[in-house]
Design an enzyme around this catalytic site. Sequence first.
Site, PDB file in Angstrom:
ATOM      1  N   GLN A  55       0.815  -1.212   0.000  1.00 31.47           N
ATOM      2  CA  GLN A  55       0.000   0.000   0.000  1.00 31.47           C
ATOM      3  C   GLN A  55       0.848   1.261   0.000  1.00 31.47           C
ATOM      4  O   GLN A  55       0.848   2.043  -0.940  1.00 31.47           O
ATOM      5  CB  GLN A  55      -0.900   0.012   1.246  1.00 31.47           C
ATOM      6  CG  GLN A  55      -1.962  -1.046   1.255  1.00 31.47           C
ATOM      7  CD  GLN A  55      -2.851  -0.951   2.492  1.00 31.47           C
ATOM      8  OE1 GLN A  55      -2.711  -0.053   3.323  1.00 31.47           O
ATOM      9  NE2 GLN A  55      -3.786  -1.877   2.613  1.00 31.47           N
ATOM     10  N   GLU A 125       6.217   8.072   6.349  1.00 31.64           N
ATOM     11  CA  GLU A 125       5.798   6.914   7.137  1.00 31.64           C
ATOM     12  C   GLU A 125       6.622   6.859   8.415  1.00 31.64           C
ATOM     13  O   GLU A 125       7.653   7.527   8.542  1.00 31.64           O
ATOM     14  CB  GLU A 125       5.942   5.621   6.323  1.00 31.64           C
ATOM     15  CG  GLU A 125       4.858   5.503   5.259  1.00 31.64           C
ATOM     16  CD  GLU A 125       4.945   4.245   4.409  1.00 31.64           C
ATOM     17  OE1 GLU A 125       5.847   3.429   4.608  1.00 31.64           O
ATOM     18  OE2 GLU A 125       4.083   4.099   3.520  1.00 31.64           O
ATOM     19  N   HIS A 243       2.741  -5.927  11.717  1.00 31.03           N
ATOM     20  CA  HIS A 243       2.256  -4.586  11.377  1.00 31.03           C
ATOM     21  C   HIS A 243       1.237  -4.168  12.435  1.00 31.03           C
ATOM     22  O   HIS A 243       0.368  -4.962  12.796  1.00 31.03           O
ATOM     23  CB  HIS A 243       1.605  -4.596   9.984  1.00 31.03           C
ATOM     24  CG  HIS A 243       1.433  -3.219   9.405  1.00 31.03           C
ATOM     25  ND1 HIS A 243       0.520  -2.320   9.898  1.00 31.03           N
ATOM     26  CD2 HIS A 243       2.065  -2.589   8.383  1.00 31.03           C
ATOM     27  CE1 HIS A 243       0.597  -1.195   9.198  1.00 31.03           C
ATOM     28  NE2 HIS A 243       1.537  -1.335   8.263  1.00 31.03           N
ATOM     29  N   ARG A 297       8.052   0.425  13.676  1.00 31.71           N
ATOM     30  CA  ARG A 297       6.914  -0.485  13.631  1.00 31.71           C
ATOM     31  C   ARG A 297       6.906  -1.506  14.766  1.00 31.71           C
ATOM     32  O   ARG A 297       5.865  -1.789  15.352  1.00 31.71           O
ATOM     33  CB  ARG A 297       6.971  -1.209  12.283  1.00 31.71           C
ATOM     34  CG  ARG A 297       5.722  -1.899  11.927  1.00 31.71           C
ATOM     35  CD  ARG A 297       5.834  -2.393  10.516  1.00 31.71           C
ATOM     36  NE  ARG A 297       5.540  -1.349   9.557  1.00 31.71           N
ATOM     37  CZ  ARG A 297       5.626  -1.512   8.251  1.00 31.71           C
ATOM     38  NH1 ARG A 297       6.013  -2.657   7.755  1.00 31.71           N
ATOM     39  NH2 ARG A 297       5.327  -0.543   7.433  1.00 31.71           N
ATOM     40  N   HIS A 364       3.487  -9.708   9.356  1.00 30.76           N
ATOM     41  CA  HIS A 364       3.565  -8.904   8.136  1.00 30.76           C
ATOM     42  C   HIS A 364       4.789  -9.213   7.278  1.00 30.76           C
ATOM     43  O   HIS A 364       4.678  -9.384   6.068  1.00 30.76           O
ATOM     44  CB  HIS A 364       3.579  -7.435   8.560  1.00 30.76           C
ATOM     45  CG  HIS A 364       3.526  -6.450   7.437  1.00 30.76           C
ATOM     46  ND1 HIS A 364       2.490  -6.412   6.538  1.00 30.76           N
ATOM     47  CD2 HIS A 364       4.382  -5.452   7.070  1.00 30.76           C
ATOM     48  CE1 HIS A 364       2.705  -5.432   5.660  1.00 30.76           C
ATOM     49  NE2 HIS A 364       3.850  -4.848   5.957  1.00 30.76           N
ATOM     50  N   ARG A 399      12.339  -4.021  10.041  1.00 29.63           N
ATOM     51  CA  ARG A 399      12.415  -3.299   8.758  1.00 29.63           C
ATOM     52  C   ARG A 399      11.771  -1.922   8.852  1.00 29.63           C
ATOM     53  O   ARG A 399      10.693  -1.764   9.441  1.00 29.63           O
ATOM     54  CB  ARG A 399      11.689  -4.113   7.681  1.00 29.63           C
ATOM     55  CG  ARG A 399      11.539  -3.398   6.364  1.00 29.63           C
ATOM     56  CD  ARG A 399      10.952  -4.297   5.304  1.00 29.63           C
ATOM     57  NE  ARG A 399       9.589  -4.668   5.563  1.00 29.63           N
ATOM     58  CZ  ARG A 399       8.525  -3.998   5.125  1.00 29.63           C
ATOM     59  NH1 ARG A 399       8.680  -2.901   4.408  1.00 29.63           N
ATOM     60  NH2 ARG A 399       7.314  -4.420   5.382  1.00 29.63           N
TER      61      ARG A 399
HETATM   62  P1  FAD Z   1       6.300 -11.629  -3.113  1.00 31.23           P
HETATM   63  O1  FAD Z   1       5.780 -10.356  -3.639  1.00 31.23           O
HETATM   64  O2  FAD Z   1       5.613 -12.183  -1.935  1.00 31.23           O
HETATM   65  O3  FAD Z   1       6.277 -12.698  -4.278  1.00 31.23           O
HETATM   66  C1  FAD Z   1       6.620 -14.044  -4.033  1.00 31.23           C
HETATM   67  C2  FAD Z   1       6.215 -14.848  -5.231  1.00 31.23           C
HETATM   68  O4  FAD Z   1       6.718 -16.174  -5.138  1.00 31.23           O
HETATM   69  C3  FAD Z   1       4.711 -14.997  -5.398  1.00 31.23           C
HETATM   70  O5  FAD Z   1       4.410 -14.809  -6.751  1.00 31.23           O
HETATM   71  C4  FAD Z   1       4.434 -16.428  -4.973  1.00 31.23           C
HETATM   72  O6  FAD Z   1       3.289 -16.969  -5.558  1.00 31.23           O
HETATM   73  C5  FAD Z   1       5.689 -17.100  -5.478  1.00 31.23           C
HETATM   74  N1  FAD Z   1       6.007 -18.376  -4.839  1.00 31.23           N
HETATM   75  C6  FAD Z   1       6.098 -18.650  -3.523  1.00 31.23           C
HETATM   76  N2  FAD Z   1       6.433 -19.937  -3.337  1.00 31.23           N
HETATM   77  C7  FAD Z   1       6.564 -20.488  -4.559  1.00 31.23           C
HETATM   78  C8  FAD Z   1       6.871 -21.784  -5.024  1.00 31.23           C
HETATM   79  N3  FAD Z   1       7.121 -22.799  -4.191  1.00 31.23           N
HETATM   80  N4  FAD Z   1       6.905 -22.011  -6.351  1.00 31.23           N
HETATM   81  C9  FAD Z   1       6.635 -21.023  -7.221  1.00 31.23           C
HETATM   82  N5  FAD Z   1       6.332 -19.764  -6.826  1.00 31.23           N
HETATM   83  C10 FAD Z   1       6.300 -19.504  -5.523  1.00 31.23           C
HETATM   84  N6  FAD Z   1       6.574  -3.230   1.436  1.00 31.23           N
HETATM   85  C11 FAD Z   1       6.960  -2.002   1.049  1.00 31.23           C
HETATM   86  O7  FAD Z   1       8.141  -1.767   0.787  1.00 31.23           O
HETATM   87  N7  FAD Z   1       6.026  -1.002   0.925  1.00 31.23           N
HETATM   88  C12 FAD Z   1       4.701  -1.190   1.194  1.00 31.23           C
HETATM   89  O8  FAD Z   1       3.895  -0.282   1.042  1.00 31.23           O
HETATM   90  C13 FAD Z   1       4.287  -2.481   1.631  1.00 31.23           C
HETATM   91  N8  FAD Z   1       2.985  -2.722   1.926  1.00 31.23           N
HETATM   92  C14 FAD Z   1       2.596  -4.012   2.205  1.00 31.23           C
HETATM   93  C15 FAD Z   1       1.238  -4.274   2.400  1.00 31.23           C
HETATM   94  C16 FAD Z   1       0.814  -5.585   2.577  1.00 31.23           C
HETATM   95  C17 FAD Z   1      -0.659  -5.889   2.784  1.00 31.23           C
HETATM   96  C18 FAD Z   1       1.773  -6.637   2.572  1.00 31.23           C
HETATM   97  C19 FAD Z   1       1.336  -8.062   2.753  1.00 31.23           C
HETATM   98  C20 FAD Z   1       3.120  -6.371   2.431  1.00 31.23           C
HETATM   99  C21 FAD Z   1       3.536  -5.052   2.249  1.00 31.23           C
HETATM  100  N9  FAD Z   1       4.899  -4.753   2.079  1.00 31.23           N
HETATM  101  C22 FAD Z   1       5.266  -3.492   1.711  1.00 31.23           C
HETATM  102  C23 FAD Z   1       5.904  -5.820   2.063  1.00 31.23           C
HETATM  103  C24 FAD Z   1       6.202  -6.159   0.608  1.00 31.23           C
HETATM  104  O9  FAD Z   1       5.003  -6.122  -0.134  1.00 31.23           O
HETATM  105  C25 FAD Z   1       6.828  -7.525   0.447  1.00 31.23           C
HETATM  106  O10 FAD Z   1       7.851  -7.725   1.383  1.00 31.23           O
HETATM  107  C26 FAD Z   1       7.424  -7.621  -0.969  1.00 31.23           C
HETATM  108  O11 FAD Z   1       6.404  -7.359  -1.899  1.00 31.23           O
HETATM  109  C27 FAD Z   1       8.051  -8.970  -1.201  1.00 31.23           C
HETATM  110  O12 FAD Z   1       8.345  -9.078  -2.568  1.00 31.23           O
HETATM  111  P2  FAD Z   1       8.956 -10.433  -3.132  1.00 31.23           P
HETATM  112  O13 FAD Z   1       9.091 -10.259  -4.586  1.00 31.23           O
HETATM  113  O14 FAD Z   1      10.150 -10.789  -2.347  1.00 31.23           O
HETATM  114  O15 FAD Z   1       7.849 -11.535  -2.755  1.00 31.23           O
HETATM  115  C1  SIN Z   2       2.130   0.118   4.930  1.00 30.20           C
HETATM  116  O1  SIN Z   2       1.659   0.718   3.951  1.00 30.20           O
HETATM  117  O2  SIN Z   2       1.922   0.417   6.108  1.00 30.20           O
HETATM  118  C2  SIN Z   2       3.024  -1.029   4.674  1.00 30.20           C
HETATM  119  C3  SIN Z   2       4.346  -0.480   4.392  1.00 30.20           C
HETATM  120  C4  SIN Z   2       5.372  -1.549   4.519  1.00 30.20           C
HETATM  121  O3  SIN Z   2       5.098  -2.683   4.911  1.00 30.20           O
HETATM  122  O4  SIN Z   2       6.523  -1.212   4.233  1.00 30.20           O
END
Ligand code: FAD
Ligand code: SIN
Length: 588
Positions: A55, A125, A243, A297, A364, A399
């Site tokens: 978000q 933030e 969170h 946080r 989170h 974080r």
């Molecule tokens: P992910 O985006 O989680 O992607 C992982 C991928 O791996 C997915 O596609 C999944 O399906 C796939 N996968 C998993 N296991 C397997 C498997 N065995 N085989 C094949 N595929 C697999 N962070 C910020 O910096 N700013 C924000 O505003 C923020 N807001 C957030 C709000 C919410 C509600 C949430 C949940 C998180 C938020 N975060 C935010 C944290 C951030 O979104 C995540 O830490 C970040 O997106 C992780 O990215 P990633 O590419 O490492 O993993």
């Molecule tokens: C949030 O928008 O509060 C999530 C931000 C984050 O997880 O970094």
Amino acid sequence: MTTENPAARPAPGRLIVVGSGIAGLYSALLAAESGAEVVLLTKGALADSNTYYAQGGISAVLDEPAPGDTVAAHIADTLRAGAGHCNEEAVRILCTEARWDIAGLERFGVRFDLDDDGGPALGLEAAHSAPRILHTGGDATGAGVAAALIASVLDFQAQGRITMFGNAQVTSLAHDDGHVVGVEFLQGGLPQSLRGDAVLLATGGAGQLFAQTTNPSVATADGLALAWRAGAAVADLEFFQFHPTCMVSHRSAAAASGDAHPLLISEAVRGEGALLVDANGYRFMPGYHPDAELAPRDVVSRSIALHLASLGDPNGQVYLDATVIEQLRGGGFLDKRFPTLSRHTRQAGLDWTKDLVPVAPAAHYWMGGVVTDLHGRTTVPGLYAAGEVACTGVQGANRLASNSLLEGLVFGRRAVEAFLGTPGGLPLRANSAAGGLAFTHAAGTPPGGQDVPVASTALSGTPAPLGAMEDLSAGPGARDGFSRAALQRLMTAKAGVLRSGVLLAEAEAALEAWAEELLPMDVPGSLEVRVHEDANLLLAAQLLVRAARERPGSLGAHYRSDTATQAAAVVDFDKRYTMSPKASLVHD
Ligand code: FAD
Ligand code: SIN
């Protein structure tokens, strides 16, 4: 001066990328652009990821930052929020290189929100000393970023530059002579395999370890389990971030509508001035930290837990008061700045311009993960990791908000650069990057099989464990059979926001009893996705609890009520990085 003959360079080879969040999509695009043969596998649809739900936004100090902001200040804020446990070199890289990858995102079609002057609109933030959060769609950053990257990946697929496997769950890593050379996966209920020159794990986090989480259902610790079984080192697993403001009533409204994903209320809402009050209308945060609602946080989540425990209502909720924002910024501001949250709160029957929003902490983000160096290389040759699954040490013990999407970009790119320079990857020494507690093992050694001392401290006056949204205080024990729900209740009750030696020892015993039946160190023979996920969750829970037991003091998000004093003396990072303008590491 020597000039390199490009013709002498080996062809980049085939990179298998696992996961379609920000780290996987961005890395796949960069590798394909550079001529590598890229195969991208993902467990569900391309948009099934934590990334999609982000978000608040992405933190970055740009060429023209907010007045007074510097890269050095971003570094200092990150180190301070991380409770002195970060790898400083990783943080320096994250913050100095951020602007390159923001430009990279824009190249792949991401359009950030603009302010009235046409410059990037920068949000504030918690624990950031200046507004530096880029966002899209107001509060829909993840969806905006994911949509643009997915569109680019589909373009590349159409051009034959990326091969895609959707609904493909990777279940194990293939080895040859100590090198990772491919993956085994399940697709359509059938086992499949793929070979490549290297595998990049971008599988995200593990919120499904806990009963209440902001994470979607795909977050089941698969990558950590795959890497651990392949013999990779992991670190900092005791640090799981909760969170502070996950909406409580939405849970029942969502369950009724069949959409059980809980609603996170972005920290950016507190950044705009929202306050936290208890059921008596008392604003309690100033009593816990001088920065009140804008404290780091871990501090805010813990303060909510401790405050509720002090009120005798450990499983209760507090309230976010966003009405003060409209009073300050004028009517209509919340709708404009936070359109998605305004819609979702309305759907849950609340008008947050007038009503308080009930909230409680929820699992989170996992700071720990698979140990990598500063180029995404794990301790196993041929295996890279980036994004939430990795532990570069950049997030320390807690974080800083909006640094996660950024980590996926910066270290995803660096992993691709390493792959392109040295196909197959190079091994590194265990624990060279994370700077914290790291585990290494001979592949095949179960984590529960190692000798971990039992805590000797008898507890008195320990607050009841917090289960934020339902009564979890009893928690299941070893006598209850394994189910995912039982595991989640156990982890929330005994290894959640508030922990103690006794609770962790109880958790370990229950997990070991389940592990004797499920044998999570072995790859399940089943063709069912959920069976693999359950084994991964159980293995990850064992590793987390073991790490938590091995850290007797409290630090960052790891808070033990039996040793509540924070162990580390936090350096004055402001002094080190920002007191003199010359201390800034780039010329802002
Ligand atoms: P992910 O985006 O989680 O992607 C992982 C991928 O791996 C997915 O596609 C999944 O399906 C796939 N996968 C998993 N296991 C397997 C498997 N065995 N085989 C094949 N595929 C697999 N962070 C910020 O910096 N700013 C924000 O505003 C923020 N807001 C957030 C709000 C919410 C509600 C949430 C949940 C998180 C938020 N975060 C935010 C944290 C951030 O979104 C995540 O830490 C970040 O997106 C992780 O990215 P990633 O590419 O490492 O993993
Ligand atoms: C949030 O928008 O509060 C999530 C931000 C984050 O997880 O970094």
